[in-house]
Design a protein around this motif. Sequence first.
Motif, PDB file in Angstrom:
ATOM      1  N   ILE A 150       0.818  -1.214   0.000  1.00  0.00           N
ATOM      2  CA  ILE A 150       0.000   0.000   0.000  1.00  0.00           C
ATOM      3  C   ILE A 150       0.856   1.271   0.000  1.00  0.00           C
ATOM      4  N   ILE A 151       2.173   1.094  -0.111  1.00  0.00           N
ATOM      5  CA  ILE A 151       3.056   2.269  -0.104  1.00  0.00           C
ATOM      6  C   ILE A 151       2.802   3.139  -1.328  1.00  0.00           C
ATOM      7  N   ASN A 152       2.839   2.531  -2.498  1.00  0.00           N
ATOM      8  CA  ASN A 152       2.710   3.278  -3.743  1.00  0.00           C
ATOM      9  C   ASN A 152       1.586   2.673  -4.588  1.00  0.00           C
ATOM     10  N   PRO A 153       0.470   3.368  -4.720  1.00  0.00           N
ATOM     11  CA  PRO A 153      -0.663   2.827  -5.479  1.00  0.00           C
ATOM     12  C   PRO A 153      -0.525   3.011  -6.989  1.00  0.00           C
ATOM     13  N   PHE A 192       9.473  10.669  -6.854  1.00  0.00           N
ATOM     14  CA  PHE A 192       8.748   9.593  -6.169  1.00  0.00           C
ATOM     15  C   PHE A 192       8.220  10.040  -4.803  1.00  0.00           C
ATOM     16  N   ASP A 193       9.098  10.591  -3.951  1.00  0.00           N
ATOM     17  CA  ASP A 193       8.680  11.009  -2.605  1.00  0.00           C
ATOM     18  C   ASP A 193       7.643  12.124  -2.652  1.00  0.00           C
ATOM     19  N   ALA A 194       7.787  13.041  -3.628  1.00  0.00           N
ATOM     20  CA  ALA A 194       6.841  14.156  -3.742  1.00  0.00           C
ATOM     21  C   ALA A 194       5.454  13.646  -4.132  1.00  0.00           C
ATOM     22  N   VAL A 195       5.411  12.657  -5.033  1.00  0.00           N
ATOM     23  CA  VAL A 195       4.127  12.085  -5.453  1.00  0.00           C
ATOM     24  C   VAL A 195       3.456  11.392  -4.276  1.00  0.00           C
ATOM     25  N   LEU A 196       4.216  10.599  -3.531  1.00  0.00           N
ATOM     26  CA  LEU A 196       3.644   9.909  -2.367  1.00  0.00           C
ATOM     27  C   LEU A 196       3.159  10.899  -1.324  1.00  0.00           C
ATOM     28  N   TRP A 197       3.916  11.975  -1.128  1.00  0.00           N
ATOM     29  CA  TRP A 197       3.505  12.998  -0.156  1.00  0.00           C
ATOM     30  C   TRP A 197       2.166  13.608  -0.570  1.00  0.00           C
ATOM     31  N   ALA A 198       2.031  13.948  -1.854  1.00  0.00           N
ATOM     32  CA  ALA A 198       0.788  14.549  -2.335  1.00  0.00           C
ATOM     33  C   ALA A 198      -0.374  13.575  -2.196  1.00  0.00           C
ATOM     34  N   TYR A 199      -0.091  12.294  -2.416  1.00  0.00           N
ATOM     35  CA  TYR A 199      -1.134  11.268  -2.285  1.00  0.00           C
ATOM     36  C   TYR A 199      -1.548  11.105  -0.819  1.00  0.00           C
ATOM     37  N   THR A 220      -3.865  14.773  -4.229  1.00  0.00           N
ATOM     38  CA  THR A 220      -4.241  14.152  -5.496  1.00  0.00           C
ATOM     39  C   THR A 220      -4.487  12.669  -5.286  1.00  0.00           C
ATOM     40  N   GLY A 221      -5.408  12.134  -6.034  1.00  0.00           N
ATOM     41  CA  GLY A 221      -5.657  10.696  -6.028  1.00  0.00           C
ATOM     42  C   GLY A 221      -5.156  10.057  -7.298  1.00  0.00           C
ATOM     43  N   GLY A 222      -4.451  10.844  -8.129  1.00  0.00           N
ATOM     44  CA  GLY A 222      -3.963  10.339  -9.405  1.00  0.00           C
ATOM     45  C   GLY A 222      -5.001  10.527 -10.499  1.00  0.00           C
ATOM     46  N   THR A 223      -4.729   9.913 -11.653  1.00  0.00           N
ATOM     47  CA  THR A 223      -5.621  10.062 -12.811  1.00  0.00           C
ATOM     48  C   THR A 223      -6.492   8.824 -13.027  1.00  0.00           C
ATOM     49  N   GLY A 224      -6.247   7.785 -12.249  1.00  0.00           N
ATOM     50  CA  GLY A 224      -7.039   6.557 -12.364  1.00  0.00           C
ATOM     51  C   GLY A 224      -6.854   5.712 -11.123  1.00  0.00           C
TER      52      GLY A 224
END
Length: 220
Positions: free
Chosen positions: A181-184, A195-202, A207-211
């Motif tokens: 569940i670390i990186n969806p 990578f770390d910035a995306v996980l932080w935002a999640y 953001t929940g991403g685009t899909g």
Amino acid sequence: QMEDVGTVMIDFSNLESKEPITTVELPANVVKEIAAAVNDPANDAQSLKIVLANGLAIEFDAVALGEKAAQADGMDITISIKSGKEAKLNQKQEAALKGRPAYDIAVTSGGEHISDMGGKITIYAPYELQDGEHPSGIVVWYVDEDGKRERCETSCDPAKKLVSWKTDHLSLYMIDYEENIINPFADVSEDMYFFDAVLWAYEQGITGGTGVDTFSPDAS
């Protein structure tokens, strides 16, 4: 004591004691007064937080506090947070824990357990990330008497070395680590510089991403 966020806090962590304080008793009239203040729209208070030893704490929202005070029926209230090693667990629960940190949370009044809080409570417990663990992978499970697990809304603060989780009933909870569940996002790998910035935002809900499993890092 009032915190900036509108929380009435009773801190037992700095009291001198031969053993760490993990169980406290609150007079019923004190709980009722705080419950009335927290449920009064004219006040800024929104919850009651009880701080015990070693970073352990329990916080009741207005609904849970009101329900708890009502159930107390004039009795003093005892709040206890014991580690899994101190709690009385059955074999199925022991097997479910797999040696992971666990806490048994109990609120009793007049010798009887109050299990369903009616509102939300937040539990705080100390936890230091082990080698290779990422904050996003920390998950807390409620473990019933049959060893079955139910996931809780969990938050991990590696700087404060604390894990917190929300629930509406009191019982046994374990702090676990789930690497999957670390990186969806299937299109974001650990070797990417963001990578770390995306996980932080999640993690922050920005953001929940685009899909379901995509972030689309190359999209405009």
